[in-house]
Motif scaffolding. Structure first.
Motif, PDB file in Angstrom:
ATOM      1  N   ILE A   1      -8.398  19.771  -4.490  1.00 48.91           N
ATOM      2  CA  ILE A   1      -7.308  19.784  -4.276  1.00 48.91           C
ATOM      3  C   ILE A   1      -6.626  18.216  -4.733  1.00 48.91           C
ATOM      4  CG2 ILE A   1      -5.487  18.984  -2.368  1.00 48.91           C
ATOM      5  CD1 ILE A   1      -6.079  22.109  -2.469  1.00 48.91           C
ATOM      6  N   LEU A   2      -7.448  17.202  -4.908  1.00 49.48           N
ATOM      7  CA  LEU A   2      -7.016  15.951  -5.133  1.00 49.48           C
ATOM      8  C   LEU A   2      -6.925  16.134  -6.720  1.00 49.48           C
ATOM      9  CD1 LEU A   2      -9.086  13.790  -2.931  1.00 49.48           C
ATOM     10  CD2 LEU A   2      -6.886  13.893  -2.775  1.00 49.48           C
ATOM     11  N   GLN A   3      -8.025  16.719  -7.481  1.00 50.97           N
ATOM     12  CA  GLN A   3      -7.969  16.839  -8.631  1.00 50.97           C
ATOM     13  C   GLN A   3      -6.518  17.733  -9.301  1.00 50.97           C
ATOM     14  OE1 GLN A   3      -9.783  15.354 -10.832  1.00 50.97           O
ATOM     15  NE2 GLN A   3      -8.629  16.146 -12.583  1.00 50.97           N
ATOM     16  N   LEU A   4      -6.206  18.437  -8.404  1.00 52.13           N
ATOM     17  CA  LEU A   4      -4.933  19.283  -8.936  1.00 52.13           C
ATOM     18  C   LEU A   4      -3.720  18.570  -8.710  1.00 52.13           C
ATOM     19  CD1 LEU A   4      -5.860  22.804  -7.390  1.00 52.13           C
ATOM     20  CD2 LEU A   4      -5.726  22.099  -9.570  1.00 52.13           C
TER      21      LEU A   4
ATOM     22  N   ILE B   1      -9.593   8.016   0.699  1.00 54.15           N
ATOM     23  CA  ILE B   1      -9.302   6.729   0.308  1.00 54.15           C
ATOM     24  C   ILE B   1     -10.058   6.079  -1.322  1.00 54.15           C
ATOM     25  CG2 ILE B   1     -10.276   4.143   0.735  1.00 54.15           C
ATOM     26  CD1 ILE B   1      -9.604   4.969   3.772  1.00 54.15           C
ATOM     27  N   PRO B   2     -11.369   6.644  -1.468  1.00 54.02           N
ATOM     28  CA  PRO B   2     -11.999   6.476  -2.763  1.00 54.02           C
ATOM     29  C   PRO B   2     -10.927   7.025  -3.834  1.00 54.02           C
ATOM     30  CG  PRO B   2     -13.594   7.220  -1.292  1.00 54.02           C
ATOM     31  CD  PRO B   2     -12.301   7.397  -0.541  1.00 54.02           C
ATOM     32  N   PHE B   3     -10.392   8.440  -3.726  1.00 52.89           N
ATOM     33  CA  PHE B   3      -9.494   8.745  -4.841  1.00 52.89           C
ATOM     34  C   PHE B   3      -8.255   7.741  -4.941  1.00 52.89           C
ATOM     35  CE2 PHE B   3      -5.805  11.331  -5.883  1.00 52.89           C
ATOM     36  CZ  PHE B   3      -6.268  11.939  -7.006  1.00 52.89           C
TER      37      PHE B   3
ATOM     38  N   PHE C   1      -1.832   9.569  -0.887  1.00 50.88           N
ATOM     39  CA  PHE C   1      -1.583   8.673   0.587  1.00 50.88           C
ATOM     40  C   PHE C   1      -0.474   9.319   1.446  1.00 50.88           C
ATOM     41  CE2 PHE C   1       0.094   5.055   2.527  1.00 50.88           C
ATOM     42  CZ  PHE C   1      -0.888   4.264   3.080  1.00 50.88           C
ATOM     43  N   GLY C   2       0.494   9.349   0.797  1.00 56.81           N
ATOM     44  CA  GLY C   2       1.511  10.054   1.660  1.00 56.81           C
ATOM     45  C   GLY C   2       1.435  11.314   2.490  1.00 56.81           C
ATOM     46  N   ALA C   3       0.510  12.166   1.744  1.00 53.91           N
ATOM     47  CA  ALA C   3       0.213  13.304   2.281  1.00 53.91           C
ATOM     48  C   ALA C   3      -0.735  13.211   3.630  1.00 53.91           C
ATOM     49  CB  ALA C   3      -0.429  14.321   1.103  1.00 53.91           C
ATOM     50  N   ILE C   4      -1.517  12.263   3.622  1.00 52.97           N
ATOM     51  CA  ILE C   4      -2.467  12.209   4.941  1.00 52.97           C
ATOM     52  C   ILE C   4      -1.911  11.341   6.007  1.00 52.97           C
ATOM     53  CG2 ILE C   4      -4.395  12.491   3.351  1.00 52.97           C
ATOM     54  CD1 ILE C   4      -4.917   9.446   3.864  1.00 52.97           C
TER      55      ILE C   4
END
Length: 872
Positions: A332-335, A374-376, A396-399
């Motif tokens: 998801i983060l990569q996308l 956080i690392p991402f 950041f906003g999404a979490i």
């Protein structure tokens, strides 16, 4: 009639020819419906007719059978079932079934849709029961691929348009057919695709099959295998089925998640074809939505258990999102980094879908998601590649929504010194997402911003941002609105002396007012500024009321200036801009009136003159009329009796609006304004009662009245009665007759839309009864209602013993029983109040009921006890 010629002319580019043909077709349908549908069916089936003529015939047939309007659909159904010769019906159906084998895929598809429309009418009435068997026979004709495809499409139309319980008895046969077409050994792509789409539409009524482990295993195997088929459309259809299966049968998915679905959906999200990836992402969004809902249910069950009424929740979360988080979160983060530079905001893409899924994951997994993300963020937030920077900010906003705010507070404090300067980023997309994320912080973590200089720095950045590009300006206005809504969340009706934003109020208001002066509204940035101003008006403390006064005077001046420019509007765009601005002005003034309440009096005349001029200038533009009437209703609620001198000029346009039954929203608003006026004027509303009641009665007789408006009209009778008391007696008999007639309306147990409507209708009826009984009792005229008590109690009996009753209906219904008992304390209806169903209505345990409902139950029970303990 020459159907082909008329249909061809109905498509003519010449307006006169087109209108004449359309009129002749409508007349034919009205004068001889049997001949009309026969000719149309012949055209649909005629292989020699041009394709566009066959399509027009199919559409005309469909439009004679189906309508979104409930009342009109009833008319169509009755006409087909009761007014049509059985031979004609059978001939039409046979021609349509034959057309499924047409070499023209378009004609076959049109025929399939009409077949589904007829079936939606006949099957619930016990007719055409061999249809499904006939269609399944067609599917078995493996030599004719086109017939197989069109038949599967038709089965899909049936499953989509007919209530699940109607087809449930034939679920085995339908499921067998569609699964057979979707199997891995089916080599034809079109057959497989049609089968999967039909399966998608059938999933809701195959619950019994899904309860059977063997059948469920086979179905899941077929769908999972289809996700790996070489054709993209088939893969998408298979993933769509998995998404719906998860939404419908979450409880059954544990076995399949572990063995197949984790891996398949992970591969799907990585697919190069965006359409496949989108559905795989949607699968996990659906998982999260289910688990969020289950978490809410679990909390409610705990609260109910604390009141000794709780039971274990019927469903329990399997925490798929938590289990899968380590595997799917990196994907998801990569996308998130797959953004397109010039992507249309309205175009759904992989990056947007991933952002939404991440937000849902945060809500489903809570604190678990923070540390892995956080690392991402740290690795990408200062990247030279804007894709990485923007993705980090979005992550950041999404979490922010889901984890414990306390777990995020330190993170927010550390992030702000990095985020705020990013509002000056060289890339527009990064700036836009940064503004959005700051808005999320203002909404969800506002308390973390209270300390100085943090609050000052955030406000400074946002005030600068509202002057930026439209997208960024809109997000900055939204952020400022969130800030005041959270930091000035005062109790309704209270105005404290000061607030956290008081030192900045004037600067914020000035910045927003500058944006509202802009001549355009790209990305709704001007409207967003007006919405933010509305919140700053509503939440203003005492030391900021001067800013509210300045806003009010400016808005009134702008409104007057714009009203004076009415004759200068040159085209549609000018008119749309004028309408939109007038709506914004009314919205701000409504907020001001609600804030100042009676203190608005000095501006009453000016506001009312503007409202009247606006109504005159609006013409037939309903949204401007709605805004104008809402403004008038709000003013009436604020100044009450002082409203009387201003009502006269508004009566004619107000009553005209109520009679505009073809515009249901305008009609509803106008009916609501009558209630506002009556509540404001009290007994002085008697002067207008005759006109109000006559208009409302006439409106109820309209054939074009939307059924939802009817609820508002019935409820309004109670408002009028409460205002004029004994003056309502002349209207009592016709009103009670209308209420009884409406209360007798019942719903088919399988028609869920109608069940919901009946619930809402009963609320409106009971509200009217409450107003009438309360007002006439207070006026010493309760005796005139006595003849109607049996019909009132009959409605209450049906309402309070209905398994589908809502809490709102329980509160209203039991409250009305209490009102009746209070009105007749001398034993006039003692025997009626001792009926078993009334006694039982007070035995509701109240599981999950609000304190207000429980208070009403107790109050009503005491009134009934007092009214039945008198000597008979």
């Amino acid at each position: 009639m020459n159907a082909s010629e008329l249909l061809a002319n109905s498509l003519s580019p010449d307006a006169t020819t087109r209108q004449n043909a359309t009129t002749q077709l409508e007349n034919a349908a009205r004068m001889d419906y049997g001949s009309y549908v026969s000719h149309l069916a012949q055209v649909v089936a005629d292989e020699s007719s041009p394709s566009h003529i066959r399509t027009a015939a199919g559409l005309a047939l469909k439009n004679s059978l189906y309508s979104r309007d409930y009342a009109r659909q009833n008319e169509f159904s009755q006409r087909w079932l009761e007014q049509l010769d059985p031979n004609i019906k059978n001939n039409v159906k046979q021609q349509l079934l034959q057309t499924l084998a047409s070499p023209s895929a378009k004609a076959a598809g049109d025929a399939g849709q009409v077949i589904a429309n007829i079936a939606a009418i006949e099957l619930p009435s016990g007719q055409w029961l061999d249809l499904v068997h006939t269609l399944l026979g067609f599917v078995g004709q493996t030599a004719n691929i086109s017939l197989k495809v069109s038949t599967l499409q038709t089965i899909g139309f049936l499953c989509e348009g007919i209530k699940p319980e109607v087809l449930a008895a034939q679920s085995n046969e339908i499921l067998t057919a569609v699964v057979q077409g979707a199997r891995s050994d089916e080599t034809n792509k079109d057959v497989k695709l049609s089968a999967l789409r039909a399966l998608y539409n059938s999933l809701e009524f195959v619950r019994d099959n899904m309860e059977n482990e063997g059948e469920r295993n086979y179905l899941m195997q077929v769908v999972c295998e289809a996700t790996q088929y070489q054709d993209t459309d088939v893969q998408v259809a298979a993933f769509e089925c998995l998404v719906r299966i998860m939404g419908l049968y979450y409880d059954k998915m544990g076995f399949y998640m572990e063995r197949a679905l984790f891996g398949l959906t992970s591969l799907g999200m990585k697919a190069t074809e965006e359409s496949v990836a989108l559905q795989a992402i949607e699968f996990w969004s659906t998982v999260c939505e289910e688990e969020i809902e289950l978490a809410i249910e679990a909390v409610e069950a705990i609260l109910e258990a604390a009141e000794e009424y709780g039971e274990p929740p019927a469903r329990e979360s399997k925490h798929f999102a938590r289990i899968a988080l380590p595997e799917i979160l990196p994907i998801i983060l990569q996308l998130l980094t797959k953004q397109e530079e010039d992507a249309d905001e309205d175009e759904w893409n992989v990056s947007m879908a991933a952002g939404t899924c991440l937000s849902l994951l945060a809500r489903a997994t809570g604190d678990m998601i923070v540390q892995p993300v956080i690392p991402f963020i740290e690795a990408n937030i200062k990247s030279p590649d804007w894709h990485a920077r923007e993705a980090a900010v979005m992550a950041f906003g999404a979490i922010l929504d889901g984890p414990d705010p306390a777990a995020l507070e330190t993170l927010v404090q550390q992030a702000l010194p990095i985020l705020l300067p990013m509002m000056q980023d060289s890339n527009l997309n990064v700036k836009d997402t940064t503004a959005y994320t700051i808005g999320c912080i203002c909404d969800l973590m506002a308390q973390s911003l209270r300390a100085e200089p943090t609050l000052r720095d955030v406000i400074s950045v946002l005030i600068t941002g509202v002057e930026d590009k439209p997208r960024i300006s809109a997000n900055c206005s939204w952020s400022l609105m969130n800030l005041v809504d959270q930091l000035h969340a005062f109790d309704e009706g209270t105005t404290p002396p000061t607030g956290a934003l008081s030192p900045y109020y004037q600067g914020i208001v000035t910045g927003l007012m500058k944006v509202t002066e802009k001549p355009t509204n790209e990305a709704n940035y001007r409207t967003s500024a007006y919405e933010a101003l509305g919140s700053y008006v509503t939440q203003a403390p005492m030391d900021a009321l001067q800013s509210v006064s300045a806003i009010t005077l400016t808005i009134l001046a702008r409104q007057e200036q714009l009203l004076g420019m009415q004759s200068e509007l040159l085209g549609v765009e000018d008119r749309m801009n004028w309408n939109e601005l007038q709506g914004n002005f009314c919205s701000i003034l409504i907020n001001v009136i609600r804030k100042l309440n009676n203190d608005i009096k000095p501006l009453t005349e000016r506001i009312m003159i503007n409202a009247l001029n606006l109504i005159k200038s609006a013409g037939k533009h309903s949204t401007v009329l709605e805004d104008s009437f809402l403004l008038v209703g709000t003013m009436a609620a604020a100044i009450e009796q002082d409203m009387q001198p201003y009502i006269g000029p508004f009566l004619e346009p107000l009553l005209n609006a109520i009679q505009s039954t073809e515009d249901s929203q305008l009609c509803t608003v106008a009916v609501g304004v009558i209630g506002d006026i009556c509540r404001a004027l009290g007994e002085h509303a008697q002067a207008y009662a005759q006109g109000f009641m006559t208009t409302l009665f006439n409106t109820l007789q309209s054939q074009t009245l939307n059924r939802q408006v009817k609820i508002s009209v019935l409820s309004c009778f109670g408002d009028i009665s409460l205002a004029i008391g004994a003056g309502f007696v002349p209207f009592l008999e016709p009103t009670m007759n209308v209420l009884k007639q409406a209360g007798d309306l019942a719903a088919d147990e399988n028609d869920y839309d109608m069940i919901d409507y009946i619930q809402s209708l009963r609320e409106g009826i009971i509200e009217a009864y409450v107003g009438i009984i309360t007002s006439l009792k207070a006026s010493g005229k309760a005796d005139v209602v006595l003849p109607y008590v049996p019909s009132i109690l009959d409605l209450l009996h049906r309402t309070l013993t209905d398994e589908d009753r809502t809490e709102a209906l329980v509160k209203l219904g039991v409250g009305l029983i209490g009102d009746l008992a209070d009105a007749y304390r001398n034993g006039e209806i003692r025997e009626a109040l001792l009926q078993e169903w009334i006694v039982n209505s007070f035995k509701f345990k109240g599981r999950g009921y609000s304190p207000d409902t429980k208070k009403t139950l107790k109050w009503a029970k005491e009134n009934v006890r007092a009214a039945t303990n008198v000597q008979g």
